[in-house]
Design a protein around this motif. Sequence first.
Motif, mmCIF file in Angstrom:
data_model
loop_
_atom_site.group_PDB
_atom_site.id
_atom_site.type_symbol
_atom_site.label_atom_id
_atom_site.label_comp_id
_atom_site.label_asym_id
_atom_site.label_seq_id
_atom_site.Cartn_x
_atom_site.Cartn_y
_atom_site.Cartn_z
ATOM 1 N N VAL B 242 1.368 -12.530 6.404
ATOM 2 C CA VAL B 242 0.003 -12.956 6.111
ATOM 3 C C VAL B 242 -0.997 -11.994 6.746
ATOM 4 C CG1 VAL B 242 -1.688 -14.788 6.438
ATOM 5 C CG2 VAL B 242 0.648 -15.367 5.851
ATOM 6 N N PHE B 244 -0.531 -8.819 7.328
ATOM 7 C CA PHE B 244 -0.557 -7.596 6.505
ATOM 8 C C PHE B 244 -1.588 -7.737 5.409
ATOM 9 C CE2 PHE B 244 2.569 -5.675 8.650
ATOM 10 C CZ PHE B 244 3.883 -5.728 8.225
ATOM 11 N N SER B 245 -1.457 -8.881 4.675
ATOM 12 C CA SER B 245 -2.366 -9.113 3.553
ATOM 13 C C SER B 245 -3.812 -9.070 4.028
ATOM 14 C CB SER B 245 -2.117 -10.470 2.907
ATOM 15 O OG SER B 245 -0.759 -10.714 2.759
ATOM 16 N N ALA B 248 -5.020 -5.589 5.074
ATOM 17 C CA ALA B 248 -5.293 -4.781 3.887
ATOM 18 C C ALA B 248 -6.656 -5.144 3.327
ATOM 19 C CB ALA B 248 -4.210 -4.994 2.837
ATOM 20 N N LEU B 249 -6.946 -6.447 3.285
ATOM 21 C CA LEU B 249 -8.226 -6.904 2.768
ATOM 22 C C LEU B 249 -9.373 -6.427 3.661
ATOM 23 C CD1 LEU B 249 -9.094 -8.565 0.375
ATOM 24 C CD2 LEU B 249 -9.031 -10.590 1.793
ATOM 25 N N PHE B 252 -9.353 -2.303 3.358
ATOM 26 C CA PHE B 252 -9.523 -1.675 2.057
ATOM 27 C C PHE B 252 -10.369 -2.473 1.089
ATOM 28 C CE2 PHE B 252 -6.717 1.554 3.284
ATOM 29 C CZ PHE B 252 -5.659 0.978 3.958
ATOM 30 N N GLY B 253 -10.569 -3.719 1.387
ATOM 31 C CA GLY B 253 -11.417 -4.519 0.500
ATOM 32 C C GLY B 253 -12.862 -4.102 0.695
ATOM 33 N N GLY B 254 -13.753 -4.547 -0.157
ATOM 34 C CA GLY B 254 -15.150 -4.129 -0.054
ATOM 35 C C GLY B 254 -15.887 -4.832 1.072
ATOM 36 N N SER B 256 -18.117 -7.049 0.915
ATOM 37 C CA SER B 256 -18.321 -8.481 0.718
ATOM 38 C C SER B 256 -17.184 -9.329 1.281
ATOM 39 C CB SER B 256 -18.476 -8.787 -0.776
ATOM 40 O OG SER B 256 -18.825 -7.624 -1.460
ATOM 41 N N THR B 257 -15.954 -8.789 1.316
ATOM 42 C CA THR B 257 -14.858 -9.627 1.797
ATOM 43 C C THR B 257 -14.524 -9.364 3.263
ATOM 44 O OG1 THR B 257 -13.421 -8.012 0.737
ATOM 45 C CG2 THR B 257 -13.632 -10.149 -0.329
ATOM 46 N N PHE B 260 -14.997 -12.443 5.507
ATOM 47 C CA PHE B 260 -13.987 -13.432 5.150
ATOM 48 C C PHE B 260 -12.649 -13.028 5.752
ATOM 49 C CE2 PHE B 260 -11.877 -16.548 2.638
ATOM 50 C CZ PHE B 260 -10.682 -15.974 2.236
ATOM 51 N N MET B 264 -10.430 -15.033 8.590
ATOM 52 C CA MET B 264 -9.053 -15.430 8.318
ATOM 53 C C MET B 264 -8.102 -14.842 9.360
ATOM 54 S SD MET B 264 -8.751 -17.388 5.612
ATOM 55 C CE MET B 264 -6.988 -17.239 5.709
#
Lengths: 401, 303
Positions: B242, B244-245, B248-249, B252-254, B256-257, B260, B264
């Motif tokens: 979890v 890892f996920s 990554a978010l 590498f996510g934008g 806006s996330t 969040f 998390m």
Amino acid sequence: MRLGSLTKFLVVVLAIIVGFAYYITPLALSVKQGLDLQGGTHIVLEAVDTPEAKVDDDAVQRVVKIIERRINELGLTEPIVQRQGERRIIVELPGVKDPDKAIELLGKTALLEFQDESGATVLTGTDLKDAKAQIDQSKRNLVALEFSDIGTKKFADLTAKSIGKHISIVLDKQVLTSPVVEEAIPGGKAVITGSRTIEEAQRLAILLRSGSLPVKVDVVETRTVGPTLGQDARDKSVNAFAISSVAIFLFMILFYRVSGVVADIALLVYIILQLLSLKLLDATLTLPGIAGIILSVGMAVDANVLIFERFKEEIRAGKTMRAAMDSGFARAFGTIFDSNITTLFGGAALFILGSGPIKGFAVTLGVGIIISMFTAITVTRFLLKMIMQANVIKSSKLFGA
Amino acid sequence: MKFDIVRRRYWWFVISALVIISGLISMVMQGFNLSIDFTGGTLFDLKFAQPVSVAQVREVLQDYNLENSTIQLAGTSTGAETATNVFIRTKVLTDDERKAVQAGLSQRLGSYEALRIEKVGATIGSELTRQALIALALASVLMIVYITFRFEFRFAVCGILALLHDVLVTLGTFSLLQKEVDASFVAALLTIIGYSINDTIVIFDRIRENLKTFRKNESLFEMVDRSIWQTMTRSIYTVMTVLFSLLALLLFGGESTKNFALAMLIGVASGSYSTIFIASPLWVTWREFSDRRRIATKVKGVK
């Protein structure tokens, strides 16, 4: 080694991998995208009471119809108009070029009144049959009005009464023009001048054609996401999804070897089913929704971890591979079920409470949990049974023990 | 590598208490960095062609009596003086006021691209707070009922306490770091609740199983400790996947996330910790206490 079973196994695995590679991109693109991914404007309107007009159910329904008409004139792809509760209306305009003008268009009451010199209203917008934007010979931008039969008569009377005097054309209590009447107009046609651009004239025409709102409407929330931000968000989250998935795949293979490979194949099925169900539910994929998918992939793996850890314990206790695997699945199922149900409660609460993006997240999370139970248990079991029957791998170590 | 978890439980309780208390102090003293989703207002997320500084933006806003608005530079390392991406949060502006401000900004600071413009009326903001609390309460009640039904009431309460621990740790950290709290933060909290209870149930399930084959030569404490270590591998693997996920978010996510993902990450880490070091030790402490009381009254009765 049982060649038949081995072949069956390889065929199924190959079919899944090929199917995934082939369908993933078109499927992902075909899911409806939220505004935070494609750019656009989200507007929440609320009907408010005024001394002249109180809000009731009928009024709100009419407001929805009029708003729909106005939006249709904007010519957008897939706009959404939805009533929320008693007096709210949610409007989503994907890819709208000029959000400010759109917002203005929707919230305007647009009550058109024709008043005589004393200020008494003789005609209103309801007496109109049509309104069109035009450019006349002198290059002026006009809105050409055509009255209904009753309207034509009223207008003829008004102009006849007011020769040499002013009549006022008033929109939402603001005077648009106030021309002097030169002669009676029995033909039922008139023009409104004064628009600075042809777009302004067109907007006024749209307002008049759609009708005036029966009650006052406030714009209580607007969110505009520009197209670059949308594109950026989309690209980045796809990236994050790919990276996290690969990391998880490698992890499973490293720690659970052949069982890990099988779990990874099941994950491929999971991802496809997840996207497919979103499409079938006609759900909108939002940025939090993608985050939900990324997270649920991580949690889907948990079920497999539980099963494989049980498998290890059963092997240590001396069971045969097949018996240990069966036992692993059986005993882990109760745990997986209990823990997932409780997570679903959290998702249900989110779904009931949430608006737009949060609802999207709750849907992907909830759907993800249900689907992951299927793929982690049923699909994995199906594949593992096949390869165990093939009798190719004799060592339990290779299965992760 | 193994160490006594249940025997040292008061250590774990103290550590958690310290973390939560410092979070609470921060919440009381400096509160949260609430987004307009909660407070209502207007948000401008602008990307200027040239880098601008907070001072420059504030100067322009002064003309509109908005110099008290929150101005933040985005996407730069801390300590940078200027940036191209600017967040401006003001009170609720009418559309005319907003257009005037936007015109003023482009006139004085150069052209920009509006990445995001948001306006939230005040009533909607307070609604979100109310809805968030209701959702939290609703989810907790459903969970207590289900766990009591499948396990026992003590497990349910300990599970909920562990979950509250995680919520407080996440809230406290966001208050300490003054990270923005918006609607997605609420989604994160509810997910953290789901994850925390999910994690806790796996260990409770093992304890329940071991209770059935409970050997009398082992104390309850030792049995729970054994249960925790039996499931340790799974706990570590799952929290790793979890994380890892989420990493990554986060990386590498934008933009806006990012918030969040951060919420998390804190919540999931806390969730794993609370499952192992808080929920089970709490349960065994309570159970041991009830058992001793039961035996004491029995003895009294016999006397």
